[in-house]
Design an enzyme around this catalytic site. Structure first.
Site, mmCIF file in Angstrom:
data_model
loop_
_atom_site.group_PDB
_atom_site.id
_atom_site.type_symbol
_atom_site.label_atom_id
_atom_site.label_comp_id
_atom_site.label_asym_id
_atom_site.label_seq_id
_atom_site.Cartn_x
_atom_site.Cartn_y
_atom_site.Cartn_z
ATOM 1 C CB SER A 157 -0.930 -0.056 1.216
ATOM 2 O OG SER A 157 -1.889 0.950 1.159
ATOM 3 N NE ARG A 227 -8.143 1.403 11.502
ATOM 4 C CZ ARG A 227 -7.215 0.851 10.752
ATOM 5 N NH1 ARG A 227 -6.739 1.523 9.719
ATOM 6 N NH2 ARG A 227 -6.739 -0.328 11.027
ATOM 7 C CG ASP A 322 -6.485 -3.734 -3.142
ATOM 8 O OD1 ASP A 322 -7.304 -2.835 -2.864
ATOM 9 O OD2 ASP A 322 -5.257 -3.625 -2.950
ATOM 10 C CG HIS A 355 -5.684 -2.126 0.385
ATOM 11 N ND1 HIS A 355 -4.862 -2.038 -0.719
ATOM 12 C CD2 HIS A 355 -5.123 -1.314 1.323
ATOM 13 C CE1 HIS A 355 -3.856 -1.204 -0.459
ATOM 14 N NE2 HIS A 355 -3.998 -0.756 0.768
#
Lengths: 382, 199
Positions: A157, A227, A322, A355
């Site tokens: 990432s 978050r 992803d 992901h």
């Protein structure tokens, strides 16, 4: 922890601090006169200093990549399944470095540090940092550790963006780049999610324009929401469906606005956990670093030109489910590398987790990384 | 690299054609044996395309560059004319869109190289006359589990090339590792072609 896992752990580790007195000119134009980076190392640097591997962290992680702390044995490194004796990145052969990036909230200089100009915490005044800035500081850390050239730089990432940037910024200092679950820049959708997260934080009444330390408070609620939003983008629809589906927390609908579904409970839990240990000012900066990353931008949007000077060999890995950084985005990187006739291997791992798959223990994925490091080890005689 | 190239008679023929230092793309490269062999014999920058996870892993183990992908979906990740040779070794008979694959080969590469089992080989013909689909070393599958959906003869392939703007530059027909010149469509079990776009 069973005995097999334990044997494959780097064991008890301790962070160290590197101090830098040489001023650092950031991309933003701001200069930091001095700063500190917290880092950990695993394994041993070999005699010719050729076996060092830098592991770059993504959004919410830091320098504690593998092993555990003596005084906090439950705090296992975030990529412990990847790194250790006998693991894909084998610490019996490689010297592995994890570093908390500048602007972080785990010990490296960041918004919570004291601004030497005012004697108070930087807070909102800490500069915006970029992937390129991080790579520059990582190179200076390598200088301090006597590492001229990394056998490999690896990340998933945002960490993968740093590995990619290494090949452009310091082509002569990196042998291999392991670019996992990456994208050559963020899409409008990616930026949009980041912006919502930032808005959630700055709209929190406890944010105080970023100077919340002075008010002895934290924008916890905003960070929670940030978050939760981020977390949704890390998971695939299928993974959420199979993990939670429409399961109810208490077996029935409450006809209130409290938690009904398991997924709500899970997201709240993730948000709470995160807001306990992460700093909102750091979160803002890291999302900006993500938004700004675009090595092709300086070359008219042409990634192939951006990578012209890269000489590293690449392992690029994406995960089929992803949707945050989809396989198509990785293929853009691969295409640019092919245009430059670089050594590149590209694998698309069929994993259901979205992901987050880059952090998980998938046998095909780990076997591939192990085989690739085996090749690197053979090259450098480690 | 444990080259089992000797088991693949076509490899030597292909290596002979590939100029030293040439850029090679091997479609359906499997474990990367051919590419490793070519790297060893010819140098140059080679890449494979492979769909299967085990193939990708084996390529990494064999030190070969490989891109995971489905060649049936075209070669959109590869620029026009970016390779000197695009190779399709014993895979043509197993692809669904044979015509599209050959077209893509000649878009991406200056030249194409294909090898395929010759269905016109007399032993195959004999088995069909005897009433069964052929099963042999080159065609080791039963009709119900074969990946080979587009088997052809040497004559079929050459007709195909003529009708699709493909200009054949060279042909080698083999049986048991040696070249066959007499009645190739009858006596040869393996065909190896080098071709370009017809001008």
């Amino acid at each position: 922890m069973d005995s097999i896992t334990d044997k494959q752990s780097v064991g008890v580790v301790a962070p160290r601090v590197a101090k830098f007195e040489q001023p650092l000119k950031l991309r933003s134009g701001t200069t930091l006169d001095s700063y500190e980076l917290v880092y950990e190392t695993y394994g041993a640097l070999n005699a010719d200093r050729s076996n060092a591997v830098l592991v770059c962290h993504a959004l919410n992680a830091a320098h504690h990549v593998a092993g555990r702390y003596a005084d906090d044995p439950d705090n296992v490194g975030w990529w412990d399944n990847m790194i250790g004796p006998g693991k894909p990145l084998d610490t019996r052969r490689f010297y592995v470095i994890g570093v908390n990036n500048l602007g972080g909230c785990h010990g490296s200089t960041g918004p919570q540090s004291v601004n030497p100009g005012t004697g108070r915490a930087w807070g909102a005044d800490f500069p915006v940092v970029t992937v390129e800035d991080w790579v520059t500081t990582q190179a200076r850390l390598a200088d301090q550790l006597g590492i001229r050239r990394f056998a490999a730089v690896m990340g998933g990432s945002l960490g993968a963006m740093q590995a990619l940037s290494w090949t452009i910024q310091f082509p002569e200092r990196i042998g291999h780049a392991l670019v996992i679950a990456c994208a050559p820049n963020l899409s409008a959708q990616n930026i949009a999610f980041n912006e919502i997260a930032r808005q959630a934080i700055s709209a929190d009444p406890d944010f105080h324009g970023g100077h919340y330390y002075e008010h002895n408070t934290r924008p916890t609620q905003g960070l929670r929401v940030a978050r939760m939003i981020g977390h949704i983008t890390y998971l695939s629809d299928d993974e959420m469906a199979s993990k939670f589906g429409r399961q109810l927390r208490n077996g029935k609908l409450n006809y209130t606005f409290d938690v009904d579904f398991e997924i709500e409970s899970y997201l709240r839990h993730q948000g709470n956990k995160f807001s306990d240990y992460f700093d909102a000012n750091t979160y803002l900066r890291i999302t900006k670093a993500l938004d700004y990353f675009d090595p092709a931008a300086a070359h008219g949007g042409n990634l192939s030109v951006a990578l012209e000077t890269a000489t590293a060999s690449f392992l690029v890995i994406s995960f089929t489910t992803d949707w945050r950084f989809s396989p198509e985005r990785s293929r853009e990187i691969v295409k640019a590398l092919l245009d430059n006739r670089r050594d590149v291997t590209y694998a698309e791992i069929d994993a259901p987790h979205g992901h987050d798959a880059f952090l998980l223990d998938d046998a095909r994925y780990h076997r591939l990384v192990a085989a690739y490091f085996d090749r690197i080890a053979t090259e450098i005689g480690a | 690299m444990k080259t089992n190239a000797m088991q693949r008679a076509d490899f030597a023929a292909i290596a002979n054609w590939v100029k030293p230092g040439a850029r090679v793309l091997d479609l359906g490269c499997g474990d990367g044996t051919l590419l490793a062999y070519l790297n060893e014999q010819r140098g140059g920058a080679g890449y494979g395309v492979e769909i299967d996870d085990d193939g990708i892993l084996a390529c990494v183990e064999n030190g070969v560059n490989v891109i995971q992908g489905d060649l049936e979906r075209g070669l959109s990740g590869f620029a026009d004319g970016s390779f000197d040779y695009v190779i399709l070794s014993q895979t043509l008979q197993a692809v669904r869109s044979s015509e599209r694959v050959v077209r893509e080969m000649l878009r991406v590469g200056r030249e194409g190289i294909v090898t395929f089992p010759n269905f016109g080989y007399w032993r195959n013909r004999l088995q069909v006359i005897g009433g069964n689909m052929p099963v042999s070393n080159r065609l080791p599958y039963q009709w119900f589990d074969t990946p080979n959906i587009h088997l052809c003869t040497i004559t079929d392939f050459e007709d195909f090339c003529r009708d699709h703007g493909v200009h054949i530059l060279e042909r080698i027909v083999m049986r048991g590792g040696s070249a066959v010149t007499l009645l190739p469509n009858l006596l040869g079990s393996l065909a190896v072609y080098r071709f370009e776009r017809a001008r």
